[in-house]
Each structure stands twice: as structure tokens, then as C-alpha cells.
Design a protein around this motif. Structure first.
Motif, PDB file in Angstrom:
ATOM      1  N   ALA A 123      25.733  45.995  68.648  1.00  0.00           N
ATOM      2  CA  ALA A 123      26.104  47.407  68.805  1.00  0.00           C
ATOM      3  C   ALA A 123      26.386  47.735  70.263  1.00  0.00           C
ATOM      4  O   ALA A 123      27.309  48.498  70.578  1.00  0.00           O
ATOM      5  N   LEU A 124      25.594  47.168  71.174  1.00  0.00           N
ATOM      6  CA  LEU A 124      25.821  47.385  72.609  1.00  0.00           C
ATOM      7  C   LEU A 124      27.205  46.897  73.008  1.00  0.00           C
ATOM      8  O   LEU A 124      27.918  47.572  73.760  1.00  0.00           O
ATOM      9  N   ARG A 125      27.603  45.751  72.520  1.00  0.00           N
ATOM     10  CA  ARG A 125      28.920  45.202  72.840  1.00  0.00           C
ATOM     11  C   ARG A 125      30.044  46.054  72.275  1.00  0.00           C
ATOM     12  O   ARG A 125      31.156  46.044  72.800  1.00  0.00           O
ATOM     13  N   ARG A 126      29.748  46.797  71.206  1.00  0.00           N
ATOM     14  CA  ARG A 126      30.741  47.720  70.628  1.00  0.00           C
ATOM     15  C   ARG A 126      30.673  49.092  71.294  1.00  0.00           C
ATOM     16  O   ARG A 126      31.318  50.036  70.841  1.00  0.00           O
ATOM     17  N   HIS A 127      29.854  49.217  72.348  1.00  0.00           N
ATOM     18  CA  HIS A 127      29.689  50.465  73.100  1.00  0.00           C
ATOM     19  C   HIS A 127      29.090  51.582  72.245  1.00  0.00           C
ATOM     20  O   HIS A 127      29.401  52.761  72.420  1.00  0.00           O
ATOM     21  N   GLN A 128      28.224  51.196  71.310  1.00  0.00           N
ATOM     22  CA  GLN A 128      27.488  52.162  70.506  1.00  0.00           C
ATOM     23  C   GLN A 128      26.092  52.357  71.102  1.00  0.00           C
ATOM     24  O   GLN A 128      25.580  51.480  71.799  1.00  0.00           O
ATOM     25  N   PHE A 129      25.487  53.504  70.811  1.00  0.00           N
ATOM     26  CA  PHE A 129      24.119  53.717  71.283  1.00  0.00           C
ATOM     27  C   PHE A 129      23.211  52.689  70.629  1.00  0.00           C
ATOM     28  O   PHE A 129      23.203  52.512  69.408  1.00  0.00           O
ATOM     29  N   SER A 130      22.435  52.014  71.445  1.00  0.00           N
ATOM     30  CA  SER A 130      21.565  50.968  70.930  1.00  0.00           C
ATOM     31  C   SER A 130      20.450  50.698  71.935  1.00  0.00           C
ATOM     32  O   SER A 130      20.560  51.042  73.116  1.00  0.00           O
ATOM     33  N   PHE A 131      19.393  50.069  71.458  1.00  0.00           N
ATOM     34  CA  PHE A 131      18.317  49.656  72.360  1.00  0.00           C
ATOM     35  C   PHE A 131      17.509  48.561  71.696  1.00  0.00           C
ATOM     36  O   PHE A 131      17.529  48.376  70.466  1.00  0.00           O
ATOM     37  N   SER A 132      16.801  47.811  72.525  1.00  0.00           N
ATOM     38  CA  SER A 132      15.887  46.780  72.053  1.00  0.00           C
ATOM     39  C   SER A 132      14.804  46.604  73.113  1.00  0.00           C
ATOM     40  O   SER A 132      15.086  46.205  74.242  1.00  0.00           O
ATOM     41  N   PHE A 133      13.585  46.946  72.770  1.00  0.00           N
ATOM     42  CA  PHE A 133      12.453  46.750  73.670  1.00  0.00           C
ATOM     43  C   PHE A 133      11.168  46.841  72.859  1.00  0.00           C
ATOM     44  O   PHE A 133      11.183  47.211  71.685  1.00  0.00           O
ATOM     45  N   TYR A 134      10.060  46.477  73.483  1.00  0.00           N
ATOM     46  CA  TYR A 134       8.762  46.549  72.825  1.00  0.00           C
ATOM     47  C   TYR A 134       8.007  47.781  73.304  1.00  0.00           C
ATOM     48  O   TYR A 134       7.967  48.077  74.491  1.00  0.00           O
TER      49      TYR A 134
END
Length: 217
Positions: free
Chosen positions: A73-84
Motif C-alpha cells: 500500500a505504501l508503494r501505491r502511495h496509500q495511507f499505510s503503516f506497520s509498527f509494534y
């Protein structure tokens, strides 16, 4: 005070040496050393769990797939996140809640003493980032009057990524980049507003990008 003027005018401020150095060191060691299998929960967006697996517990298979979805999703310039994020499950066992709430209350006291807020801690949590994790461009909406990010990243280097990127003019090519500095507190005035992101991480496994974040009202 000068830092208050800068916060109100610019919409953000970074305060170095927020705690006594030895207290910050002790806090960081406690976070890293406390061991419990439900201490952290992976947060991702978009979140599309594997349909053939009951998504009741965090597994390496599910976490890996969720991270891949967020990165795509990040590569498609969409709002996204990944963290703990520190987990609320088994909170009494892993003991993290008292640690981040205590820091949050210190932020509340700092801003209340200068009549900037009425004195409520809306939420607080630990956030930990591994290699490849990130948060894309976003605002915190009405989560509170101010957001805070307290850095516990020791010996951080620019090549590790993980910089906090601020967009005070809401234009993506105009930004201020704040490198994680140990024992520094960043305050964001959400009515400014202050879109922000966390740059993609490229940190070695032994370098922990850990923050205490939250919102106050």
C-alpha cells in the motif's frame, strides 16, 4: 517561555533532555528487558488478515503477511503503516502500562502548568519499529489537543531511517525532518494541523527505535 511561543507559532517543538539522563536510561532498559509473549502487538494498515486463519492471536505467518500488505500500500502511495505497539493484553503481567502512563502524565503536567491543556491524558503507548516498518503521511485528527512523541532511541544514525517527518504547511515536499534523539520530547499541536510520517526503517536488529507516544487534552 520561548519553547511555548515556538510550539504555538510553528505547531511543533522538540525538547531535548526531557528527563534526567539516568532516568531515561533506566526507562529504556526496563522496556527492552521486560519479557512477555503479549508485550507487543503488530499494527498495520490496510489490514486484511488471511481468510483461512482465525486471526485471534498474533503469529509470524499472519504478521509477515500483514506487513507485506502495508508495504504494498505504501508503494501505491496509500495511507499505510506497520509498527509494534505495546499491547493492552496481559497488561498486569508485562507491566508496561505504568511506564508509559507515567511519562504521559509528565507531559500533561508540563502543558497544564502553562495553561495549554485542561490536564487529561487521552492515550499513551510504546511504539517499536523494526527494519522495513514505517508510518505514512497522516494527521491525528481530533485525538487530543497535542500529540507527544518521546524518543528512547540510543545511538541513532541517519542511515537507520525512522526520522519523524513533519509537514507544517500540509505540502508533502515541504517538510521538517527530526532525527530520533535519545531523551527528546516532540510536541505537535493538532489544531495547527501537523501532518506527519515516520520514515522507512533500515535499522540493525540490535538498534531499537522505541518511543512513548500519545495525546493530551
Amino acid at each position: 517561555m520561548q519553547w511555548i511561543d515556538r510550539l504555538e507559532q510553528n505547531g511543533y517543538i522538540q525538547i531535548d533532555n526531557f528527563l534526567l539522563h539516568e532516568h531515561a536510561e533506566q526507562l529504556r532498559k526496563k522496556i527492552i528487558s521486560v519479557g512477555h509473549f503479549k508485550k507487543w502487538s503488530l499494527l498495520t494498515s490496510p489490514y486484511r488478515p488471511l481468510m483461512n486463519i482465525k486471526d485471534k492471536i498474533s503469529t509470524k505467518v499472519i504478521d509477515k503477511r500483514r506487513h507485506i500488505q502495508a508495504t504494498q500500500a505504501l508503494r501505491r502511495h496509500q495511507f499505510s503503516f506497520s509498527f509494534y505497539r505495546s499491547s493492552n493484553k496481559h497488561a498486569k503481567r508485562h507491566g508496561q502500562t505504568l511506564l508509559h502512563k507515567a511519562l504521559g502524565e509528565q507531559v500533561v503536567n508540563l502543558l497544564s502548568d502553562h495553561s495549554l491543556i485542561k490536564g487529561e491524558l487521552r492515550d499513551s503507548f510504546f511504539a517499536a519499529y523494526k527494519k522495513g516498518q514505517f508510518i505514512s503521511y497522516h494527521t491525528d485528527g481530533s485525538a487530543g489537543k497535542y500529540a507527544f512523541i518521546y524518543q528512547l532511541s540510543s545511538g541513532w544514525q541517519q542511515r537507520f531511517g525512522g526520522q519523524l517527518e513533519l509537514y507544517p504547511k500540509k505540502i508533502k515536499f515541504f517538510k521538517h525532518v527530526l532525527t530520533p534523539r535519545f531523551n527528546s520530547l516532540t510536541l505537535l499541536k493538532l489544531s495547527h494541523p501537523m501532518p506527519h510520517s515516520v520514515r522507512l526503517l533500515n535499522n540493525p536488529a540490535h538498534k531499537h527505535r522505541i518511543t512513548i507516544s500519545g495525546w493530551v487534552e
